[in-house]
Design an enzyme around this catalytic site. Structure first.
Site, PDB file in Angstrom:
ATOM      1  N   GLU A 426      -9.747   1.042 -40.544  1.00 40.65           N
ATOM      2  CA  GLU A 426      -8.951   2.188 -40.203  1.00 40.65           C
ATOM      3  C   GLU A 426      -7.936   2.060 -39.385  1.00 40.65           C
ATOM      4  O   GLU A 426      -7.289   3.167 -39.044  1.00 40.65           O
ATOM      5  CB  GLU A 426     -10.160   3.496 -39.920  1.00 40.65           C
ATOM      6  CG  GLU A 426     -10.748   3.080 -38.749  1.00 40.65           C
ATOM      7  CD  GLU A 426     -11.937   4.220 -38.113  1.00 40.65           C
ATOM      8  OE1 GLU A 426     -11.940   5.277 -39.034  1.00 40.65           O
ATOM      9  OE2 GLU A 426     -12.582   3.870 -37.252  1.00 40.65           O
ATOM     10  N   ASP A 626     -12.123  16.725 -38.974  1.00 37.79           N
ATOM     11  CA  ASP A 626     -12.533  16.043 -37.746  1.00 37.79           C
ATOM     12  C   ASP A 626     -11.435  15.410 -36.733  1.00 37.79           C
ATOM     13  O   ASP A 626     -10.246  15.848 -37.023  1.00 37.79           O
ATOM     14  CB  ASP A 626     -13.733  14.817 -38.080  1.00 37.79           C
ATOM     15  CG  ASP A 626     -13.123  13.894 -39.145  1.00 37.79           C
ATOM     16  OD1 ASP A 626     -11.958  13.676 -39.182  1.00 37.79           O
ATOM     17  OD2 ASP A 626     -13.836  13.131 -39.346  1.00 37.79           O
TER      18      ASP A 626
END
Length: 718
Positions: A426, A626
């Site tokens: 990521e 989130d």
């Protein structure tokens, strides 16, 4: 004043020390003194290296910023750009081919493809729901969502809608488990004969077109109460109950169809929680302990009644050969630790500095998982502990993590590589060096995945100085994202993940839009991913259909034989808005959308400690938010501020306007604190910090700001 106790030079918050000594260690053949001594060694020997890795991140970013200031706009000379990245160590040389040799991975990791849940570990109810989401009702999932094209109206049962559900589900049975002739809609009874499943119809008895799909049953052979079917290593259970309100209206007596749904679940200590101190960490660790010991319970009030929720027991059936078929009733549980960046005041080192929270998570979550290894019928059948490690930047940081867990294993007295790690792909530097990241943990890695949300945030931050970026919604059409998604699968397969480890894809972030998910998320197994994230047990039940329709093992073989698809040059192509002339209306919409998303998420995080929730967007459509989604939105606005696309005054006016919108959206929450008209609370200030100080945040992360403001709010309340 925080009460602390000394543990081999560590100043440990008293509540955390008591939890470890009196709960986590109880029943284990380990002494508290040995554990604390070992952990103190990790903190004081590996902490400085952790800090050096963070310094290296910062120094690389400073040099990249300077390069883009000297070379603004799209990269004109790709060779020069790649050469520069190699010179500063951002890109490393790719070594010879290799295959991972991770030992003892469970079937859910190695061979069974299916949905994966991610759930905040601090919420016991959610954690139990996720663990028990191995099985889900297809009838309920279809009836209660828009999966069939429309959502239910009202709370009373609608028989007409129920008939549509049954017809849809039996159509799926015809697709996945066809009869040799005719349809499941024509079946009047299911029985078990000497050669397997028999479907009785008015036109005669029918066999399955693929008889081996019958895996077991329960009840008498001439009137089974449950029938187990298997396809692509996933199971489906047909429940038969002619006394049930649904079964009594079905000519075959089917009362429900259960899908094997969430094959695995990540219990999250990171992006979906708000854990900023010892009190929060003890709650997280306590719930993990309950899951690993198998005794976690939660009192739940639902539908006017109260009951105790606990972990489901495994199911047993009669196999076709007369033996026992045992099916797990719980998802395989992984635990996500925090990354390398953050520290936590729960423990101070010998110099009075907060210890790195990632070191603490590694020690505590692995220690707790020993309880599972010491019992039968628990989480892992192979004696493994699964830790997902997020936000690592490049091979050196992965190697550090590998050594860290090696130290933890020595302290706990378990074999090397008992702790398996998931490498979350990521961050841009990890994507660009994924093969070498995997090599750095080739005997421990059990999982890689793509996380479009965090990855986009890092994409924006890394090239912040190059110029204004495209709008958030346009990112998915960028060259880099296609190369990123393909490259993750390509590299994983080239490194021998087939039959050994998971290759995952990211989250479906709109839990109310199940029809769209059914249409689109089949792209994940078609891309060669043997797991993908879903936001709820219901979504897992529906997403499981995709893994029946797609044989991921076959797809992976085809991809592996086709060679690498993703090019480094595409991965490094910057998503700049060069040549785009956004209208003032488009700019306004982009600012408002990002500001509203940030505020809607942050106000719950800071004021209520809710780390992940469904937040209404600017159009009142619920979206799962989130820290990753917050990272994109805040970095996008910070980038446009940096390059003068918008002014600070305009953004602040929009933040205040959207604060009023968010206040209205939360008017029904008795625990909600309005941000307007004062705009002076910790939550509103946190949202502004993320935007106006976003360029200066390390890697564009939201954690430093959110943690500071949450601690401020807790101090005000305390």
């Amino acid at each position: 004043m925080t009460e602390r106790v000394d543990r081999h030079g560590l100043q440990v918050e008293a509540g955390l020390a008591a939890f470890v000594d009196e709960q986590a260690l109880t029943g284990l053949d380990l002494s508290a003194d040995a554990v604390w001594k070992g952990f103190s060694g990790i903190v004081h020997e590996m902490g400085p290296e952790n800090r050096r890795l963070l310094d290296a991140r910062r120094e690389m970013q400073e040099r990249i910023d300077a390069w883009h200031r000297d070379n603004p706009g799209p990269v004109q000379d790709r060779d020069a750009y790649e050469g520069f990245l190699r010179e500063i160590g951002y890109l490393v040389e790719e070594g010879a081919d290799f295959a991972i040799d991770t030992p003892r991975t469970d079937p859910e990791i190695a061979t069974v493809a299916g949905p994966q849940l991610v759930v905040p570990i601090m919420n016991a109810r959610y954690a139990l729901n996720a663990a028990n989401a191995r099985w889900g009702s297809l009838y309920d999932a279809l009836y209660g969502t828009d999966a069939m094209g429309d959502a239910p109206e009202g709370s009373d049962y609608d028989p007409e809608r129920g008939d549509r559900v049954i017809a849809w589900a039996k159509g799926l049975l015809d697709e996945l488990f066809p009869l040799a002739a005719g349809s499941h809609r024509e079946v009047t009874a299911y029985q078990i004969g000497p050669h397997g499943l028999v479907a009785r119809t008015e036109d005669g008895d029918r066999q399955l077109a693929a008889p081996d799909a019958f895996a077991g049953h329960s009840g008498p052979s001439d009137a089974p109460t449950a029938i187990v079917l298997r396809n692509n290593a996933l199971h489906v259970i047909l429940n038969v109950d002619r006394e049930h309100r649904i079964g009594s209206r079905d000519q075959a007596g089917l009362s429900d169809i259960e899908m094997e749904s969430a094959v695995s679940a990540i219990m999250d200590c990171e992006d979906s929680v708000a854990a900023v101190d010892a009190e929060d960490k003890v709650l997280a660790y306590s719930n993990w302990l309950g899951l690993m010991k198998g005794d976690l319970t939660e009192e739940v009030a639902k539908g006017g009644r109260t009951f105790t929720r606990r972990l489901s027991e495994d199911r047993t059936f009669t196999a076709p050969d007369g033996g026992e078929l045992r099916l797990k009733s719980r998802a395989l549980m992984l635990i996500r630790n925090v990354g390398h960046l953050m520290t936590n005041p729960a423990i101070l080192d010998r110099d009075g500095e907060e210890v790195f929270e990632g070191l603490m998570d590694a020690m505590m979550t692995s220690l707790i998982a020993l309880h599972d290894l010491n019992r039968e019928g628990g989480n892992s059948e192979t004696g493994s502990i699964y830790v997902v490690k997020p936000k690592m930047h490049g091979p050196e940081e992965v190697a550090f993590t590998d050594r860290l867990f090696g130290r933890v294993e020595e302290i706990l007295g378990v074999p090397a590589n008992t702790v398996k790690i998931g490498i979350m792909d990521e961050e841009r530097r990890t994507s660009a060096n994924l093969k070498e990241c995997i090599r750095a943990a080739k005997s421990r890695v059990a999982f890689i995945n793509t996380g479009f949300l965090d990855r986009t945030g890092d994409e924006i931050h890394t090239s912040m100085e190059a110029g204004p970026m495209v709008r958030k919604g346009e990112m998915k059409n960028s060259d880099w994202i296609r190369a990123y998604e393909d490259g993750n699968v390509d590299v994983g397969l080239a490194c021998g993940f087939r039959g050994k480890a998971q290759i995952g894809k990211g989250m479906w972030a709109e839990p109310a839009l199940m029809e769209a998910m059914l249409e689109q998320k089949i792209g994940h197994p078609k891309a060669g991913a043997n797991c993908a994230w879903v936001p709820s047990p219901t979504a897992a039940t529906l997403h499981a259909i995709h893994y029946h329709r797609v044989d991921v093992a076959e797809v992976q073989e085809e991809i592996a034989n086709g060679g690498r698809r993703a090019a480094l040059g595409d991965l490094l192509t910057l998503p700049l808005a060069s040549g785009k002339n956004y209208s003032d209306e488009e700019i306004t919409a982009e600012i408002e959308n990002n500001a509203q998303g940030i505020l809607g998420y942050v106000v719950r995080w800071v004021d209520q400690g809710v780390g992940c929730s469904t937040v209404p967007d600017i159009h009142d459509v619920g979206k799962m938010e989130d820290r990753a989604t917050c990272r994109i939105s805040s970095q996008a606005l910070a980038n446009w501020l940096q390059h003068g696309v918008v002014t600070e005054e305009r953004v602040m006016d929009t933040m205040k306007k959207m604060a009023e919108v968010v206040d209205r959206q939360n008017a029904g929450d008795p625990n909600y604190r309005p941000m307007a008209p004062g705009y002076d609370g910790p939550a509103f200030k946190a949202a502004c910090d993320l935007v106006f100080e976003g360029r200066a945040q390390p890697s564009g992360y939201t954690e430093p700001v959110l943690h500071a403001r949450r601690q401020e709010r807790k101090a005000m309340a305390g």
